[in-house]
Structures are given as structure tokens and as C-alpha cells.
Design an enzyme around this catalytic site. Structure first.
Site, PDB file in Angstrom:
ATOM      1  N   LYS A 193      15.967   7.170  48.387  1.00 26.57           N
ATOM      2  CA  LYS A 193      14.794   7.798  47.770  1.00 26.57           C
ATOM      3  C   LYS A 193      14.440   9.029  48.593  1.00 26.57           C
ATOM      4  O   LYS A 193      14.526   8.998  49.831  1.00 26.57           O
ATOM      5  CB  LYS A 193      13.631   6.797  47.755  1.00 26.57           C
ATOM      6  CG  LYS A 193      12.363   7.311  47.080  1.00 26.57           C
ATOM      7  CD  LYS A 193      11.260   6.249  47.056  1.00 26.57           C
ATOM      8  CE  LYS A 193      10.007   6.731  46.329  1.00 26.57           C
ATOM      9  NZ  LYS A 193       8.947   5.704  46.277  1.00 26.57           N
ATOM     10  N   SER A 215       6.834   4.748  41.671  1.00 26.09           N
ATOM     11  CA  SER A 215       7.347   6.077  41.960  1.00 26.09           C
ATOM     12  C   SER A 215       8.850   6.133  42.248  1.00 26.09           C
ATOM     13  O   SER A 215       9.424   7.216  42.209  1.00 26.09           O
ATOM     14  CB  SER A 215       6.591   6.650  43.161  1.00 26.09           C
ATOM     15  OG  SER A 215       6.853   5.886  44.330  1.00 26.09           O
ATOM     16  N   SER A 272       5.722   0.509  43.619  1.00 23.23           N
ATOM     17  CA  SER A 272       6.757   1.513  43.336  1.00 23.23           C
ATOM     18  C   SER A 272       8.194   1.052  43.478  1.00 23.23           C
ATOM     19  O   SER A 272       9.106   1.795  43.132  1.00 23.23           O
ATOM     20  CB  SER A 272       6.548   2.738  44.219  1.00 23.23           C
ATOM     21  OG  SER A 272       5.520   3.525  43.683  1.00 23.23           O
TER      22      SER A 272
HETATM   23  N1  GLN Z   1       1.569   3.477  41.079  1.00 23.33           N
HETATM   24  C1  GLN Z   1       0.901   3.363  42.327  1.00 23.33           C
HETATM   25  C2  GLN Z   1       0.271   4.691  42.701  1.00 23.33           C
HETATM   26  O1  GLN Z   1       0.366   5.592  41.955  1.00 23.33           O
HETATM   27  C3  GLN Z   1       1.834   2.894  43.382  1.00 23.33           C
HETATM   28  C4  GLN Z   1       2.718   3.943  43.925  1.00 23.33           C
HETATM   29  C5  GLN Z   1       3.595   3.441  45.010  1.00 23.33           C
HETATM   30  O2  GLN Z   1       3.781   2.239  45.173  1.00 23.33           O
HETATM   31  N2  GLN Z   1       4.111   4.365  45.799  1.00 23.33           N
HETATM   32  O3  GLN Z   1      -0.336   4.836  43.712  1.00 23.33           O
END
Ligand code: GLN
Length: 485
Positions: A76, A155, A179
Site C-alpha cells: 500500500k 482506504s 480499511s
Molecule cells: N473509512 C474510515 C475513515 O475514513 C477508515 C479508514 C481507515 O481505516 N484508514 O476514516
């Protein structure tokens, strides 16, 4: 070869049936031919990968190969890679080439794995659909038959889509509020968010430091175990990493599940869940009963407060973490700044996208004098209650099972106009991060032709049990083997 798991590829390499150079070439060719449909990679490091593959083959010839030697994978784009662009999905870091490796990056390098590139992600890991990336949205390999483009989740959507499309057998990812698990669920692959502190955060670009955790994505639970073997462990560079011994996560995959105590949190089987989703999840739980698990209902009484607490705490920490991006030291800098303030202001106005700015504004507000007690302090107290819910639940059961997301992959653009709708995507994943416990997403069926995930939540540092439970499920189901059209 591209349909094989990491464990299978490792065996092919070991037997000499294929070389890492050949394998790396095959995956690179697939990325070149197919990724224009998905946009799952931000950077492909072809030359470096081929050089690493050659070195891996030489190491093997010298009799010094381990499981990962010569196996292709991807990172990532939130993990710093020495000499290779690390953008975090943002214009702010579009030109950033780190002079050092994240600990996770260094660990995979030391294991001899071959990194093919950096995967797309929501900007600074903020999002649940991969639509906030400066490098464009990622398209889910699933659900394209009628011309619609669906989100891969976020994400870590690039990592998940690339694995589902067989462009790569495994990829690193991070999970601050879901995410890893949500994109894994929406793309029909297997992902693990370890216990907070299990994997070093050094060199992993910070979003919300008390929640961020690096983890694993692959098609099988076994491959997640192989990844965690490389990633887990204490790191002097990260004072929050846990100083505990690391088991061999593959050693216990075949333990029988007879007597496993499974709790179903009643708050996670609520109105937010469509009947079709609920049916699939309950069917998966039935498989566990067939394997000898004992299932009972449990309660996480503060579950409904998790989203509200998270969307104060995470932005508060983000607003502090992201203050370092000011145009002075590295990253984006605006053209022709008039003075220092102009440079700060325009650099940040131009370098950050809309969702990141929203979080910085919300977080700064929540931390400011006069509001701190009402928002940040209150959210921290709620967080403690949520943690206690999990501690209480694990007095009676070994694991919790639930859905991962309220619905399968949605169409691109469907939720971008209303941030709260997007935040509700995290309703079943976020409490886990607030508590710091580990959790997995395991492919568990289809709704409307789209994959869905079963969430398995464990007690602190109980990753081996989660991987064992997921692996046993994958011995009696084949959801994780299904191919997008
Ligand atoms: N969807 C969540 C956010 O927008 C989690 C994102 C994540 O786990 N990096 O913060």
C-alpha cells in the site's frame, strides 16, 4: 501461476518448477495488460522488481531461500519505500521519495519478497471507497458485467482490487477504522487487521496514531499468516509496538475448531443490515457450528456510539499529524509564495483534497479551547466504554462474528456527496479499532452477485486463533476461490 496462493507459489519456487524472474515477469505483464481497468497501482517498480527477482533466484541457488524468497507482492502506498515514490494517495506527497524504509518494508525486503509496486488508496487513508485518491478512483474487479463501476472499498482499495484481479497474490494494507476489512469484504479476498501494536508503525505514514495498524491482505487465511509472520514484532523505532513474542502463525492453522466459543454481537445484526446480507453471514456462522463451534448471542452495549467517537478522535489525531505537511521540509510546495504564511496556506489548500481538509477542520475544532471537553475528551471516555464492551464479551467467548459492511460494493459516486453516508460504511468495523483488538474479513458468500465478508474479531494478540478459524472455514468453503468475470 497468477491464480496460485503465496503458499503455492513458494512451493513452486522451492521445487524449481519456476524461477522468481519468470514469476515476477508474469505478474508485471498482467499489471501492464489489465490495470488500466482498475487503477489499482500508483507506481509499478518494474526494474527494481526484476533486479530483486534475479537476486532472489541467486539466493535460492545458494541454498539460502526462505518461504518468501522470490514471491511477488505489493505495498500500500502508505508504507515508506527507500528510493521509491510514496504518495499516500495525495498531491501533497506526489513527489515524495523517502530516504528510508518503513519497518514493514524492510522486513519484506529481508525476507526476500519481490515488491512490484505501490497500490492506490484513499488520500491519507481517509475514506471507505477509494474515491478520494489524488491518483483517481480504483474500480472493483467485481460487478462490472452490466457496465457499472463499483468501488473496491477503502482506504486499502488498490491492494484489495489488485489481489482480486490476480495482479498480485498478496499486499500490505493498513486499518484505522476498517480499511483492511471493508475493502477485503467488497473485493472477495481475506484481510487481517492485527492487534494495535502487533505490527510496527515506523515509516507508515500517520493518519490517527492511536488507531493506525498495518496488516495483511491475500486470498487465503494461510497467506495472511505467512504475511503476518514477516510483519509482526516489537520495533525499537515504534514505542507503541508490543514487546511480545511472535508465534509462527502457520503452525496452528489446522487446529480443530471443536468447542470454539463464538459470540454474535446482537448490535451488529440490526436494521442497518439488509436481510440478504444477514442471511449470508448467518449461513457462514452455521458452517462454524458444523465444525463444532458453540454459538451464542452477546452484547456490545456501546456499539452505536463507535462512529461518533471515531469521527472525533481520528480527525483530531489527523489534524495534528498532518500539520507537518507545510511546504517547508518535503512534499508539495505552492508556486511563487509571497511570504511564509502565503506558502503555508496555499501549499495546504492546493496539496490536500476535500476529505482530508474536512478531517483537519473537524479535528482542529474538536481540539480547540472550549470544545476539547465537549468533543475530544467525551469521545475518549466513550472509547474506553467501547473497549470495556469487548473485554467483557471475551470473558465468555473466544471470537465474535459479524458482517463487515452493511452492504456489498456500491456504485462509484453513489456516496461521495454525503460524508455521513460514507462514514456509516464503517459501522461494523470501527469499534474494533477503538478497542485495539484484532479482526479479519473472510469471504463468506455473495449478495446480488457481489462478494461479502464475515468479520471475525478476536481478543488482544489472538491473531493465531483468528487465522486458524478463517483457515478452517476456507477448507470447507470456496468463496475465497471465486473469480470475478
Ligand atoms: N473509512 C474510515 C475513515 O475514513 C477508515 C479508514 C481507515 O481505516 N484508514 O476514516
Amino acid at each position: 501461476m497468477h491464480n496460485k496462493s503465496v503458499a503455492e507459489l513458494a512451493r513452486e519456487l522451492e521445487s524449481g518448477k519456476i524461477s522468481s524472474v519468470e514469476l515476477t515477469r508474469e505478474f508485471l505483464d498482467r499489471i501492464k495488460a489489465e490495470d488500466s481497468q482498475y487503477n489499482s497501482f500508483i507506481t509499478v517498480t518494474e526494474d527494481q522488481a526484476m533486479a530483486d527477482a534475479k537476486a532472489a533466484d541467486e539466493q535460492r541457488a545458494a541454498g539460502k531461500a526462505g518461504v518468501w524468497t522470490g514471491v511477488p507482492f505489493a505495498h500500500k502506498d502508505i508504507f515508506c519505500t527507500n528510493g521509491i515514490a510514496t504518495t499516500c494517495g495525495s498531491r501533497m506527497l506526489a513527489n515524495f521519495v523517502p530516504p528510508y524504509d518503513a519497518t514493514v518494508t524492510a522486513n519484506f525486503r529481508a525476507a526476500g519478497a519481490v515488491c512490484l509496486g505501490k497500490t492506490n488508496m484513499d488520500e491519507f487513508a481517509m475514506g471507505s471507497s477509494n474515491e478520494s485518491s489524488y491518483f483517481g478512483p480504483v474500480t472493483n474487479p467485481w460487478g462490472r458485467s452490466n457496465g457499472e463501476k463499483r468501488v473496491p472499498g477503502g482506504s486499502s482499495g488498490g491492494s484489495a482490487a489488485a489481489i482480486a484481479a490476480r495482479l498480485i497474490p498478496a499486499a500490505t494494507a493498513t486499518d484505522t477504522g476498517g480499511s483492511i476489512r471493508q475493502p477485503a469484504a467488497l473485493c472477495g479476498i481475506t484481510g487481517l487487521k492485527p492487534t494495535y501494536g502487533r505490527v510496527s508503525r515506523f515509516g507508515m505514514i500517520a493518519f490517527a496514531s492511536s488507531l493506525d495498524q498495518g496488516g495483511t491482505m491475500a486470498r487465503t487465511a494461510e497467506d495472511n499468516a505467512l504475511m503476518l509472520n514477516v510483519m509482526a514484532g516489537v520495533d525499537p523505532q515504534d514505542s507503541t509496538s508490543a514487546d511480545r513474542s511472535v508465534p509462527d502463525y502457520t503452525a496452528t492453522l489446522n487446529e480443530p475448531l471443536k468447542g470454539l466459543r463464538v459470540g454474535l454481537p446482537k448490535e451488529y445484526f440490526s436494521d442497518q443490515l439488509s436481510p440478504a446480507m444477514e442471511q449470508q453471514v448467518r449461513n457462514a456462522v452455521k458452517e462454524y457450528e458444523k465444525l463444532g463451534a458453540i454459538v451464542k448471542e452477546v452484547s456490545l452495549p456501546h456499539a452505536n456510539l463507535a462512529i461518533a467517537a471515531y469521527y472525533v478522535i481520528a480527525p483530531a489525531e489527523a489534524s495534528a499529524n498532518l500539520s507537518r505537511f507545510d511546504g517547508v521540509r518535503y512534499g508539495y510546495r505552492c508556486e511563487n509564495p509571497q511570504d511564509l504564511n502565503d506558502m503555508y496556506t496555499r501549499t495546504r489548500a492546493e496539496g490536500f483534497g476535500g476529505e482530508v481538509k474536512r478531517r483537519i477542520l473537524v479535528g482542529t475544532y474538536a481540539l480547540s479551547a472550549g470544545y476539547f471537553d465537549a468533543y475530544y475528551l467525551k469521545a475518549q471516555k466513550v472509547r474506553r466504554l467501547i473497549q470495556q464492551d469487548f473485554i467483557n464479551a471475551f470473558k465468555d467467548v473466544d471470537v465474535l462474528m459479524s458482517p463487515v459492511s452493511p452492504s456489498p460494493a456500491f456504485v462509484q459516486g453513489e456516496k461521495t456527496s454525503d460524508p455521513v453516508t460514507m462514514y456509516l460504511e464503517d459501522i461494523f468495523t470501527i469499534a474494533v479499532n477503538l478497542a485495539g483488538v484484532p479482526a479479519m474479513s473472510v469471504p463468506a458468500g455473495f449478495v446480488d452477485g457481489l462478494p461479502i465478508g464475515l468479520q471475525i474479531i478476536g481478543n488482544y494478540f489472538d491473531e493465531a486463533r483468528l487465522l486458524n478459524a478463517a483457515h478452517q472455514f476456507q477448507q470447507v468453503t470456496d468463496w475465497h476461490q471465486k473469480l470475478p468475470q
